[in-house]
Structures are given as C-alpha cells and as structure tokens.
Design an enzyme around this catalytic site. Structure first.
Site, short mmCIF file in Angstrom:
data_model
loop_
_atom_site.label_atom_id
_atom_site.label_comp_id
_atom_site.label_asym_id
_atom_site.label_seq_id
_atom_site.Cartn_x
_atom_site.Cartn_y
_atom_site.Cartn_z
N GLY A 246 25.84 -65.42 22.52
CA GLY A 246 25.22 -66.06 21.50
C GLY A 246 23.81 -66.36 21.64
N ASN A 247 23.26 -67.19 20.90
CA ASN A 247 21.75 -67.34 20.99
C ASN A 247 21.25 -68.82 20.90
OD1 ASN A 247 20.75 -67.91 18.26
ND2 ASN A 247 21.75 -66.11 17.98
N ARG A 248 20.09 -69.11 21.20
CA ARG A 248 19.88 -70.39 21.24
C ARG A 248 19.42 -71.21 19.94
NH1 ARG A 248 15.28 -70.99 25.19
NH2 ARG A 248 15.43 -72.99 24.73
N SER A 249 19.29 -70.37 18.93
CA SER A 249 19.16 -71.05 17.66
C SER A 249 19.93 -72.29 17.35
CB SER A 249 19.21 -69.85 16.31
OG SER A 249 18.95 -70.54 15.23
#
Ligand code: C5P
Length: 235
Positions: free
Chosen positions: A29-32
């Site tokens: 995943g990513n931190r958005s």
C-alpha cells in the site's frame, strides 16, 4: 461559501490509495489518506456539482464529511483493478475527472491463496514478483468525450521547487491531462496532514497557480483553476 459556480456539472473524484494483496491478510500500500481527494469532492458538491467519489481505502472518519453530503455518491474500492473498473465506467458521463487517488504502479503477480507462513519458507524469504498495473488515467484520457476536463495529481519527492515543477511538467505531458496538480511529498510532508500545497500546471506546461493552506483551501483553488480552464476553452 455560497457560490454555486459548479452547478450543473458532474464530477468524478478518486481519493485514497489502492492496496494490492499479497495474501489474504497482507497488502502493498501507500500512505495516501484520501483527505485531499475527499476535500475536492466536498468542495465541488458545496459549489453545486453532482459528485461521484471513488474512495480507495479511505478511513471512515475521513469519508464522513463527504458521506454527509446529499449530492456526493460514494463507492469504496480496494485494488487498482477495482478502481479501474469503477473509474472507467463512471468517467464516461462526467464533465470533470479529478484523479487524486494514489494508484499502485504494481501488483503482486500471483496472490497466495492462504497466508504466507514463515515455517513454510524454511529460512528462504519469499520473493514477490510484481506486474505493472494499468494506468487508469491513460485509459480515461484515451476515451475522453468532447468537453471533458481531466485533472491528474502527482505526489513527488524533489530536492527543490524547480525539480518538483519539472517533474510535474513531464508528468503532465506523459499523462496528457488538461491540468496536473503536483505536490511535494516526503517522510514528513504531504501525507497524513491537514495541509497541502498544489502547483497547478496546464496543457501549455504553464504553472497557472499555486494553491494551498488546508486541503480544503487547496481543493477550492484547484476548482477555481478548472473552471477558468473550462471558460477559456469555451470562448
Ligand atoms: O505516474 P503517477 O502515478 O505519479 O501518476 C499520478 C496520476 O496518475 C494520478 O492522477 C493517479 O491517480 C494517476 N494514476 C492512474 N493509474 C495508475 C497510476 C497513476 O490513474 N496506474
């Protein structure tokens, strides 16, 4: 505000970040957080637009403000593939598309049916093989109806504002969007905060505005710029 300057417009906004499964319990995943995209959706709705919001893994607390709005329709998605299916279907009928979601460039090639276990790999850590995800925005650009305005986002790490803008210009050209909003991200900026600065690059590669403050203020500035572009194209 009491402006109704988006009245009559249909808008598709994507927000959040996709998650690409590794096994039933893990993902890449990513931190958005989805805060900037949700702010765009809420601002557009409050200015009179009908909004379709595709939320990729956005926390309930972040979505709540959009959920309270009668003219925002929310659909939750998880993976890039789910976002692509929902976005390409929804894009056909709207006047403006704002792709604020952080889409994973890669997904795991073969997702494990069961949980990966340390005891099964016997001291040899598993290797994840990645494959490229489709560029959702590219598909929307290719299928765009006349009069549709397309806005992309670029979250970039850069050593200087000059480098940030150059990366933004390059991305604008590569994506073929009418407007690209580029913002600086790093370990301590961009994500998980209430504030943001967006540099807006138009189809002539001009920096037409730098907007920001709260993510809502950044959203309002972005919407102002989109309306200005649309007005320019009509005349
Ligand atoms: O290339 P990059 O991921 O930085 O491009 C960012 C822009 O492209 C964003 O608007 C993002 O929502 C969109 N994008 C997409 N599909 C992808 C990757 C990015 O639509 N697979």
């Amino acid at each position: 505000g009491t402006r109704d300057d988006w009245h009559g417009l249909a808008v598709l906004v994507t927000a959040g970040g996709t998650r690409e499964p590794i096994d039933p319990v893990r993902y890449l995943g990513n931190r958005s957080s989805g805060r900037q995209g949700v702010a765009v959706a809420v601002a557009a709705a409050e200015r009179g637009a009908r909004v379709r919001l595709l939320a990729a893994n956005v926390e309930d607390a972040v979505l709540a403000e959009a959920g309270a709005h009668p003219t925002i329709r929310i659909e939750r998605v998880g993976t890039a593939a789910e976002l692509e299916a929902a976005a390409s279907a929804a894009a056909a009928g709207v006047d403006v598309v704002v792709m604020a979601a952080a889409v994973a460039d890669y997904r795991v090639d073969s997702v494990a049916e069961g949980k990966l276990r340390k005891e099964d790999t016997a001291g040899a850590p598993p290797v994840l093989r990645l494959v490229e995800n489709p560029d959702i925005l590219a598909g929307i650009v290719a299928a765009r109806p006349a009069g549709q305005t397309l806005v992309g986002f670029a979250a970039e790490t850069a050593e200087s504002e000059e480098e940030l803008l150059e990366r933004g210009r390059r991305k604008r050209r590569r994506k073929g969007v009418d407007l690209l909003a580029v913002n600086a991200v790093g370990w301590a900026e961009g994500f998980e905060t209430g504030r943001n600065t967006l540099h807006l690059i138009d189809a002539a590669d001009e920096l037409i505005a730098t907007v920001g403050g709260s993510k809502r203020e950044a959203a309002e500035g972005l919407l102002d710029a989109v309306l200005a572009l649309r007005g320019r194209d009509e005349t």
